[in-house]
Enzyme design. Structure first.
Site, mmCIF file in Angstrom:
data_model
loop_
_atom_site.group_PDB
_atom_site.id
_atom_site.type_symbol
_atom_site.label_atom_id
_atom_site.label_comp_id
_atom_site.label_asym_id
_atom_site.label_seq_id
_atom_site.Cartn_x
_atom_site.Cartn_y
_atom_site.Cartn_z
ATOM 1 C CD GLU A 450 -2.915 -1.220 2.292
ATOM 2 O OE1 GLU A 450 -2.798 -0.367 3.201
ATOM 3 O OE2 GLU A 450 -3.803 -2.088 2.301
ATOM 4 C CD GLU A 527 -3.650 -6.198 4.006
ATOM 5 O OE1 GLU A 527 -2.436 -6.107 3.686
ATOM 6 O OE2 GLU A 527 -4.226 -5.358 4.726
#
Length: 833
Positions: A450, A527
């Protein structure tokens, strides 16, 4: 007769050669019994030694001037063994600068010192020290000389001690400073100190370099495998006074071993210059290779021997798993030619009550629990794991996504790695790849999670640079980054076209857009989920609740007063979803190679959705103590071939209550539920991965029966528990190794007279340990428990808690006593040898 006499003389000569060689080998081994590797018969040799360097350190908590100087007086410092995490020994407090995102535990500065002697026989050898990891901003001195600094707390590294050490009677001093004072520097609990293993390594001047082998299998079939090894030799002989400038003609012998002994040997001559690094390239083939997989994690060993003339200079062992795999844009992932889903979880590095301090048995236990659930893959988020953990993944059969960074130049915390990225990212990434590239478990190199550069053009430049660093050291595995932006026009990391696989976090509603937005690419759900559960807490809801509801809220509004979440899989963070929904979305799409659920275990820090006193996460499929939450059995029913029937919740409720009863099952067509012998109906799975009933509570026995083709497969009962009356102890292992590091995890249950766990039991249970062991920690899995992990007592939570026992260094018995008011005392015996 002449021919016969000639043959006798030849036999006699060979017998003498063998005898002399055998005697020389025995004599050489007798010189140093600690030398464990066996060299060539008849050679005059000295070999590599890798010694445990964890014992007999001294520690001081706090900053102190002059502690790096040899003359500094450390006699009052605490004595301890490594690995060590001082943060886990502290008290929980909202005042700690890392906040509850960092586990509400202290950081600070710590100093370590260790004295040691080196035998005179080692004077002509190289002496190195290897650190598995120090959190963080480490500085290391030897005899007052600064060896270097490493800001990154997750990276393994080596220092050459040779120019500064003493031999014989004169003492040496190694000093380490770990500085974790500037916080917050992490989005989860980091731990503090020398929290991974330390080793002292000695080699000859010419030896295999640190992480100096790179093994690959460029061609593999069921009938034959090609094995290639690149070996980097380091020659430091030119650094010594009077050393010869002549190049050395070295012989590199590779021997492949399996469980039955030698398989193949190949030899190569290599010219090695003084004060140099030299790379040798060797290949060979073997027939009928046994392929490594999660179902059969078979390992070979490559033994590399370096010789010059008749002297064996070094022996180095590399573990090898022979396998091949691929990612496909339409069909997903395959291993050894067989399609399969990657069934993974994300894992942070802490070990619950042990903190960040590495312990092989603690890591092995976590993997055993996940393996039993059907998990076949781990994403180590968001940093390189301990080398020992990758060894376990090799041995136990887990695929690994090995991740380097949680941020690049743009920060996520005030004092995080973004401050060091510009200077250190290349070396840190190179060290991770070199250390981990021979692990068969590793199938993906992740360069980030991220990353905030995803949204601007710097993301393209840095992605290409990082991918280039990886490929220069290992071109056999795909490069990935865990992304959030599914719009290709805004995803500058994906625009770099340097990633081999695109990982996407959450946003399952965009899955079908991915092949359109990123044509020809390969995908994995890097994820998923972020569902919230507290073990043993049940709150009905027919819809999925989001706690907090949006990014505008830091914490949940109108949550539970006791900082818990429901275990029904009906609560999630606003960016996530339920376990069932996330898995179904990946399961039905062939192009999705698999998933990594956030998370396998609860972890310290990031206690969404609550403020302090919540201090550990709610995301785990398994709680912090290692007790499975109910959703564990949903995965077991979906990810394994074993029959499963798990019915919940407990059956102690107020009169007049209407209770949702759920069951996860597999290998069956339907489940019938009975209450006190009365059928409450049969259910089959439709859109959900569980079946359920709404039941009016009455005390007694709740029984579920699963059937296939009308024939019973399994049955499971839940009984109404009576008053708490006793303590029951159950050990995961009753026989330990007397090495000072082995562990036994004892589950502590509060039960009624019939042995039923009392679901609301919360008694304070005290422990004492006698004999050849010590108490290593306690826990109960409750995310807002702020009592110390190192205290000799803890309250039961939902009828259970855990005590961890560490073996001593002497064999014998270990007696654990558990007692509580009105429950009496229970004694359990372990043994160590």
């Amino acid at each position: 007769m002449l021919q016969k006499g000639k043959m006798m003389r030849i036999k006699l000569i060979w017998f003498l050669i063998f005898t002399v060689g055998w005697a020389a080998g025995i004599a050489a081994q007798a010189l140093d019994k600690k030398q464990f590797a066996q060299g060539k018969k008849g050679l005059n040799y000295s070999k590599r030694l890798e010694l445990d360097f964890n014992r007999d350190w001294k520690f001081f908590s706090g900053d102190i001037k002059g502690a790096d100087a040899p003359e500094f007086d450390d006699r009052k410092w605490r004595k301890l063994a490594l690995p060590h995490d001082w943060s886990i020994e502290g008290n929980f407090s909202a005042a700690h600068p890392a906040g509850n995102d960092g586990g509400a535990l202290p950081g600070g500065i710590g100093w370590y010192r260790k004295t040691f002697h080196l035998a005179k026989d080692l004077k002509n050898r190289r002496i190195y020290i290897d650190f598995g990891g120090i959190y963080r901003n480490s500085e290391v001195w030897i005899n007052g000389h600064l060896l270097g600094i490493r800001p990154n707390g997750y990276i393994s590294f080596r220092y050459d001690l040779t120019p500064f050490v003493h031999f014989g009677q004169r003492e040496n001093l190694i000093t380490v400073k770990a500085d974790n004072a500037k916080q917050p520097n992490s989005r989860w609990y980091s731990g503090s100190g020398i929290y991974r293993n330390v080793r002292l390594v000695t080699t000859a001047d010419i030896a295999v370099d640190h992480w100096g082998t790179s093994v690959s299998t460029p061609a593999v079939t069921a009938g034959q495998a090609t094995i290639r090894q690149l070996t980097v030799l380091r020659n430091t002989s030119g650094k010594q006074a009077g050393a010869s400038a002549k190049p050395v003609q070295a012989e590199i012998e590779l021997t492949l071993l399996d469980g039955a002994g030698k398989r193949v040997t190949t030899v190569k001559k290599q010219q090695v210059l003084k004060d140099s690094l030299t790379e040798a390239d060797q290949s060979f083939t073997i027939d009928q290779p046994r392929l490594w997989s999660p179902a059969d994690p078979y390992l070979y060993t490559l033994v590399t021997r370096i010789s010059a003339g008749r002297e064996l200079l070094d022996e180095y062992r590399t573990t090898l798993g022979i396998r091949y795999f691929s990612f496909d844009s339409k069909k997903g992932f395959s291993l050894n030619g067989q399609s399969m889903k990657i069934l993974g979880v994300c894992m942070h590095h802490d070990l619950g009550a042990l903190g960040a301090a590495v312990n092989r048995r603690a890591m092995q236990r976590q993997l055993e629990i996940l393996k039993e659930m059907g998990c076949n893959a781990i994403r180590f988020s968001h940093n390189p794991p301990a080398a020992e953990l990758l060894n376990l993944c090799d041995q136990m059969g887990f695929l690994v996504m090995d991740e380097a960074f949680d941020m690049w130049k743009k920060k996520k915390n005030k004092y995080d790695y973004s401050l060091d990225f510009e200077k250190w990212h290349k070396r840190d990434l190179q060290d991770m790849i070199k250390r981990d590239r021979n692990h068969p478990s590793v199938i993906l190199w992740s360069i980030g999670n991220e990353i905030r550069e995803q949204f601007d053009t710097t993301g393209t430049r840095i992605t290409r640079e990082l991918a280039g660093i990886v490929k220069a050291l290992d071109a056999t595995r795909p490069v990935i980054s865990a992304l959030t932006e599914t719009d290709s026009s805004r995803n500058y990391i994906a625009k770099a076209k340097a990633l081999n696989v695109l990982g996407f976090n959450y946003k399952f509603e965009d899955y079908d857009k991915l092949p359109l937005n990123f044509p020809g690419q390969k995908f994995i759900a890097s994820e998923t989920t972020s569902a919230l559960e507290t073990r043993g807490v049940y709150q009905s809801s027919d819809t999925l609740r989001f706690w907090p509801a949006s990014g505008k809220q830091k914490y949940v509004v109108n949550g539970n007063a006791d900082w818990t979440a429901s275990a029904y899989d009906n609560t999630a963070a606003y960016w996530g979803t339920s376990h069932e929904r996330a898995w179904k979305e990946v399961k039905k799409r062939d192009f999705m190679s698999g998933l990594f659920v956030w998370t396998g275990f609860d972890y310290l820090g990031e206690p969404v959705p609550y403020p302090y006193p919540a201090r550990s996460s709610y995301f785990g499929i398994v709680d912090l103590a290692g007790f499975p939450k109910d959703v564990y059995y949903m995965y077991q029913s979906e990810w394994t071939d074993k029959p499963v029937l798990h019915v919940f919740p407990h059956w102690n409720w107020k009169p007049g209550s209407t209770v949702d009863v759920w069951a996860y099952y597999s290998q069956a067509d339907e489940v019938e539920l009975f209450l006190n012998g009365r059928s409450l109906g049969t259910r089959k799975k439709e859109n959900d991965l569980h079946v359920s009933w709404k039941v009016n509570f009455e005390p007694g026995v709740l029984k579920a029966v699963s059937r296939k083709n009308g024939k019973e497969v399994l049955s499971s009962e839940v009984h109404t528990a009576g008053e708490a009356s006793r303590i029951v102890l159950e050990a995961d292992r009753s026989q330990l190794i007397a090495d000072g590091d082995d562990l036994s995890y004892l589950t502590v249950k509060v039960t009624d007279q019939q042995g039923n766990v009392v679901p609301d039991a919360a008694q304070l249970i005290s422990f004492s340990v006698e004999g050849n062991g010590t108490l290593a920690g306690v826990d109960n899995g409750y995310q807002a428990n702020i009592s110390s992990f190192k205290a000799p007592q803890i309250k039961a939570f939902k009828g259970r808690c855990m005590v961890i026992i560490r073996s001593g260094e002497e064999p014998g018995y270990i007696y654990i006593k558990a007692k509580a008011q009105d429950l009496g005392e229970t004694v359990f015996r372990l043994s160590s040898r």
